[in-house]
Design an enzyme around this catalytic site. Structure first.
Site, PDB file in Angstrom:
ATOM      1  CG  ASP A   1      31.063  80.521  -2.539  1.00 51.52           C
ATOM      2  OD1 ASP A   1      31.745  80.358  -3.496  1.00 51.52           O
ATOM      3  OD2 ASP A   1      30.326  81.512  -2.593  1.00 51.52           O
TER       4      ASP A   1
ATOM      5  CD  GLU B   1      36.105  80.592  -3.045  1.00 51.10           C
ATOM      6  OE1 GLU B   1      36.371  81.263  -3.974  1.00 51.10           O
ATOM      7  OE2 GLU B   1      35.067  80.953  -2.496  1.00 51.10           O
TER       8      GLU B   1
END
Ligand code: CA
Length: 485
Positions: A232, A262
């Site tokens: 993340d 990400e």
């Protein structure tokens, strides 16, 4: 894995009743059947409370096992249920990727006093006022877990910034002052320095933090038998740490351990620059392609479909591109909202599932629905159909026939094991036709549209050409008639 399909197994608004793991178990057979080869689970460790999707991570060692933050379980269930789910996924020979949140920690047990300086929200390198004492939520003692699995406790020296001063009640971004301390440098330069995102931001240049995260990662992988990580918020994390962290995991767990990141930015240039900085040690979500799909769905005939792959990772780094149509951040109601319009969903999924390049990721919300609203049967059937086409037929060389701004097509030639030809055609305008050459070996064969969008049949001419049709604002996928999907 050849023609693998990743499934993002959650959306933002799942019920917080602790029934998620058991419910997902019941869905595994149909996912396997349609061709899914790996599942990306939501953050599985204890967050700020059971209503937290998981990105407000509190204790990385509490996988729903200790009475902390108001419950033993997380939003999704208990550690025992989680382990059962993972064993069921592995039993079906699918892989499991865990969501890993290492940018920040939330829900500290107590505020600590330390020196800090306020910075400008829009230019984090610009200080506002003087260095002074504040009280920030940076003390993590984990009273419910104690020293089980790890004795490490978190204090202000392990963080680079917070967004609240408990002494004055001031809400602003504060950079923590200390020896060798500052914002992590290898981060996005948006807002001057985008190290700080939310909650208590980890100082990824601190040797004890780096060491602890490596120890935790090995524990986490072994405890659950994980096959990969979905990382993340990479935009806000120190690139030097990330390369070191990815190298360490591969060194310990083997080169096959999968890593997907990400990095939420549209610019292909910045994505490429980031990949270079981390020495290509992670695949990335293809954010550029997502926005092209979003634009195509918004502007319909005004978008030039021939440019749908421009500025995407699929084009610049095909081996590192994880393609997706939508996700839990782009879904309606979320911060990064950029939801691909329903009329274009099927075409968008064809563009990720039937191409040679990219590792496609199907979103739970598109397949099962969001916020208690089931996905329309129509869309589910279409995604199932396209996934099976990928699993069984989308093989071999790819010939593009990008005919006009509103009509593109491509051909998959098949390979030795999968000899069938496949011709896909998408229109964002009127009904249209593209002539494609499937080869003289196909002459005289009758082709049908496997999406079911067209009832017509097409006969391949003597030269091996077919006039492949598509309806207005639609898609068709043509293969020899009578094949078992
Ligand atoms: Ca950060």
């Amino acid at each position: 894995m050849k023609n693998g399909i990743l499934f993002q197994a959650f959306e933002w608004y799942l019920p917080d009743d602790g029934g998620y793991y058991d419910d997902l178990c019941l869905k595994l057979d149909e996912l396997k059947e349609m061709g899914v080869t790996a599942l990306w689970l939501p953050p599985v460790y204890k967050a700020t409370g059971v209503n937290d999707v998981g990105y407000g991570s509190y204790d990385l060692y509490d996988l729903g096992e200790f009475d902390q933050k108001g419950s033993v379980r997380t939003k999704y269930g208990t550690k025992e249920q989680l382990k059962h789910l993972i064993s069921e996924i592995h039993k079906r020979e699918m892989s499991v990727y865990a969501d890993v949140v290492l940018n920040h920690k939330a829900g500290a047990d107590r505020a600590e006093k330390f020196q800090a300086v306020m910075v400008d929200e829009n230019d984090r390198n610009r200080e506002v006022g003087d260095v002074h004492e504040i009280a920030g939520w940076t003390g993590f003692d984990f009273p419910g877990r104690g020293d089980t699995y790890s004795k490490f406790k978190w204090h202000h020296e392990h963080f680079s910034g917070v967004d609240f001063d408990n002494l004055t009640g001031t809400k602003a971004i504060f950079r923590i002052i200390g020896d060798n301390k500052g914002w992590n440098l290898g981060v996005s330069t948006e807002k001057g320095n985008f190290d700080y995102l939310m909650f208590a931001d980890l100082d990824l240049a601190h040797p004890d933090v780096k060491e602890e995260l490596k120890i935790w990662a090995l524990w986490f992988i072994d405890e659950l038998g994980l096959d990969g990580f979905r990382m993340d918020a990479l935009k806000h994390m120190d690139q030097a740490f990330l390369e070191e962290f990815f190298n360490f995991i591969r060194q310990e767990k083997g080169e096959d351990f999968y890593v997907l990141g990400e990095y939420w930015i549209k610019s292909e240039e910045e994505n490429s620059d980031f990949l270079d900085k981390i020495n290509y040690r992670s695949q990335l979500f293809d954010v550029g392609l997502h926005f092209n799909l979003f634009e195509a769905s918004k502007n319909s005939a005004g978008f030039d479909l021939r440019q749908v792959f421009d500025g995407s990772l699929l084009k610049s780094h095909p081996a590192l591109s994880v393609t997706f149509v939508d996700n839990h951040d782009s879904q309606t109601g979320q911060a990064l909202e950029s939801w691909v319009e329903p009329w274009f969903k099927e075409s968008a999924y064809a563009l990720i599932l039937l191409r040679q390049e990219g590792y496609p990721c199907i979103f739970y919300g598109d397949y099962y629905g969001t916020n208690g609203e089931p996905a329309p049967d129509f869309i589910r059937e279409k995604i199932t159909c396209l996934s099976k086409l990928r699993k069984n037929f989308a093989f071999g060389a790819q010939d593009d026939y990008f005919q006009s701004p509103t009509c593109i097509g491509w051909l998959r030639q098949g390979d030795d094991e999968h000899p069938n030809k496949m011709a896909a055609v998408i229109s964002t305008g009127d009904a249209d036709t593209i002539g494609m050459s499937v080869g003289q070996g196909e002459a005289g064969k009758v082709y049908a549209d496997y999406t079911g969008n067209s009832e017509n049949k097409i006969t391949i001419d003597e030269e091996g050409w077919g006039a492949f049709e598509v309806g207005p604002g639609s898609i068709s996928v043509w293969m020899e008639d009578g094949l078992e999907l």
